[in-house]
Design a protein around this motif. Structure first.
Motif, PDB file in Angstrom:
ATOM      1  N   PHE A  44       0.831  -1.203   0.000  1.00 24.83           N
ATOM      2  CA  PHE A  44       0.000   0.000   0.000  1.00 24.83           C
ATOM      3  C   PHE A  44       0.872   1.261   0.000  1.00 24.83           C
ATOM      4  O   PHE A  44       0.640   2.196  -0.768  1.00 24.83           O
ATOM      5  N   ALA A  45       1.880   1.275   0.863  1.00 25.13           N
ATOM      6  CA  ALA A  45       2.773   2.443   0.939  1.00 25.13           C
ATOM      7  C   ALA A  45       3.517   2.636  -0.379  1.00 25.13           C
ATOM      8  O   ALA A  45       3.696   3.776  -0.834  1.00 25.13           O
ATOM      9  N   ALA A  46       3.930   1.548  -1.008  1.00 29.28           N
ATOM     10  CA  ALA A  46       4.651   1.656  -2.284  1.00 29.28           C
ATOM     11  C   ALA A  46       3.749   2.224  -3.375  1.00 29.28           C
ATOM     12  O   ALA A  46       4.149   3.127  -4.116  1.00 29.28           O
ATOM     13  N   GLU A  47       2.532   1.726  -3.461  1.00 26.99           N
ATOM     14  CA  GLU A  47       1.613   2.198  -4.500  1.00 26.99           C
ATOM     15  C   GLU A  47       1.227   3.655  -4.295  1.00 26.99           C
ATOM     16  O   GLU A  47       1.230   4.446  -5.241  1.00 26.99           O
ATOM     17  N   LYS A  48       0.881   4.019  -3.077  1.00 26.12           N
ATOM     18  CA  LYS A  48       0.461   5.396  -2.812  1.00 26.12           C
ATOM     19  C   LYS A  48       1.615   6.387  -2.960  1.00 26.12           C
ATOM     20  O   LYS A  48       1.434   7.486  -3.476  1.00 26.12           O
ATOM     21  N   SER A  49       2.795   6.008  -2.511  1.00 25.70           N
ATOM     22  CA  SER A  49       3.920   6.929  -2.648  1.00 25.70           C
ATOM     23  C   SER A  49       4.395   6.994  -4.099  1.00 25.70           C
ATOM     24  O   SER A  49       4.945   8.013  -4.520  1.00 25.70           O
ATOM     25  N   GLU A  50       4.149   5.950  -4.872  1.00 21.70           N
ATOM     26  CA  GLU A  50       4.471   6.000  -6.301  1.00 21.70           C
ATOM     27  C   GLU A  50       3.571   7.012  -7.007  1.00 21.70           C
ATOM     28  O   GLU A  50       4.022   7.808  -7.833  1.00 21.70           O
TER      29      GLU A  50
ATOM     30  N   GLU B  31      11.136  -4.628  -2.704  1.00 24.13           N
ATOM     31  CA  GLU B  31      10.209  -3.586  -3.160  1.00 24.13           C
ATOM     32  C   GLU B  31      10.977  -2.308  -3.480  1.00 24.13           C
ATOM     33  O   GLU B  31      11.720  -1.804  -2.655  1.00 24.13           O
ATOM     34  N   ARG B  32      10.797  -1.789  -4.690  1.00 26.01           N
ATOM     35  CA  ARG B  32      11.529  -0.602  -5.125  1.00 26.01           C
ATOM     36  C   ARG B  32      10.618   0.453  -5.759  1.00 26.01           C
ATOM     37  O   ARG B  32      11.087   1.315  -6.487  1.00 26.01           O
ATOM     38  N   ARG B  33       9.349   0.407  -5.472  1.00 23.84           N
ATOM     39  CA  ARG B  33       8.438   1.409  -6.017  1.00 23.84           C
ATOM     40  C   ARG B  33       8.242   2.539  -5.019  1.00 23.84           C
ATOM     41  O   ARG B  33       8.374   2.347  -3.820  1.00 23.84           O
ATOM     42  N   GLY B  34       7.926   3.722  -5.542  1.00 22.01           N
ATOM     43  CA  GLY B  34       7.569   4.848  -4.692  1.00 22.01           C
ATOM     44  C   GLY B  34       8.656   5.219  -3.702  1.00 22.01           C
ATOM     45  O   GLY B  34       9.813   5.408  -4.065  1.00 22.01           O
ATOM     46  N   ALA B  35       8.281   5.314  -2.443  1.00 20.34           N
ATOM     47  CA  ALA B  35       9.220   5.727  -1.392  1.00 20.34           C
ATOM     48  C   ALA B  35      10.273   4.657  -1.112  1.00 20.34           C
ATOM     49  O   ALA B  35      11.244   4.925  -0.416  1.00 20.34           O
TER      50      ALA B  35
END
Length: 160
Positions: free
Chosen positions: A19-25, A122-126
């Motif tokens: 969730f954090a990766a998608e939203k921060s992306e 995990e390397r997306r977003g933040a």
């Protein structure tokens, strides 16, 4: 849950990280706009367009905006790091319990390890690498481009 074949409670940390990766992306894509607007404001004050001055209050506003953006970026990265750390701790505990208690589901231990690896990768977003972080690029882009354009304007149009 079906993908990893683990219990519902084992998914909490993994879902938090996703969730954090998608939203921060998504936020990373949106963060370019304020910096580009700031860049246009700075560019418009360039002496090439008119002989405008740089009052101290205006410089303070630009510097303050930049530091606010840097602070927001730091808070986002720190929060994402804490989410990942908590998820990894919870998963380590679940792996430890599955190994110690001899879980009847023999594959659960391996599936938990796969989930742990996914969280670490995990390397997306933040969770992007520092230099690939969209927020950092958005902060550096206007200041770097402004400097290059200022030099080019002075070289090309200083004699006219």
């Amino acid at each position: 849950r079906r993908q990893f074949r683990v219990r519902d409670r084992d998914m909490d940390g993994y879902l938090d990280v996703q969730f954090a990766a998608e939203k921060s992306e998504e936020t990373g894509r949106l963060i370019y706009m304020p910096f580009m607007i700031q860049f246009l404001f700075i560019l418009s004050r360039n002496s090439y367009f008119d002989h405008w001055t740089w009052p101290a209050t205006l410089v303070f506003i630009f510097v303050g905006n930049f530091f606010l953006a840097c602070t927001a970026w730091g808070i986002l990265r720190h929060s994402a790091r804490n989410i990942r750390k908590r998820a990894q701790e919870d998963l380590r505990e679940a792996i430890h319990q599955a190994a110690l208690l001899g879980d009847p589901d023999k594959n659960r231990h391996d599936d938990l390890l796969k989930m742990q690896q996914r969280i670490e990768e995990e390397r997306r977003g933040a969770y992007a690498r520092f230099i690939q972080d969209p927020a950092l690029l958005a902060m550096l882009l206007p200041s770097g481009i402004f400097g290059v354009l200022s030099i080019l304007f002075r070289l090309l149009f200083a004699g006219t």
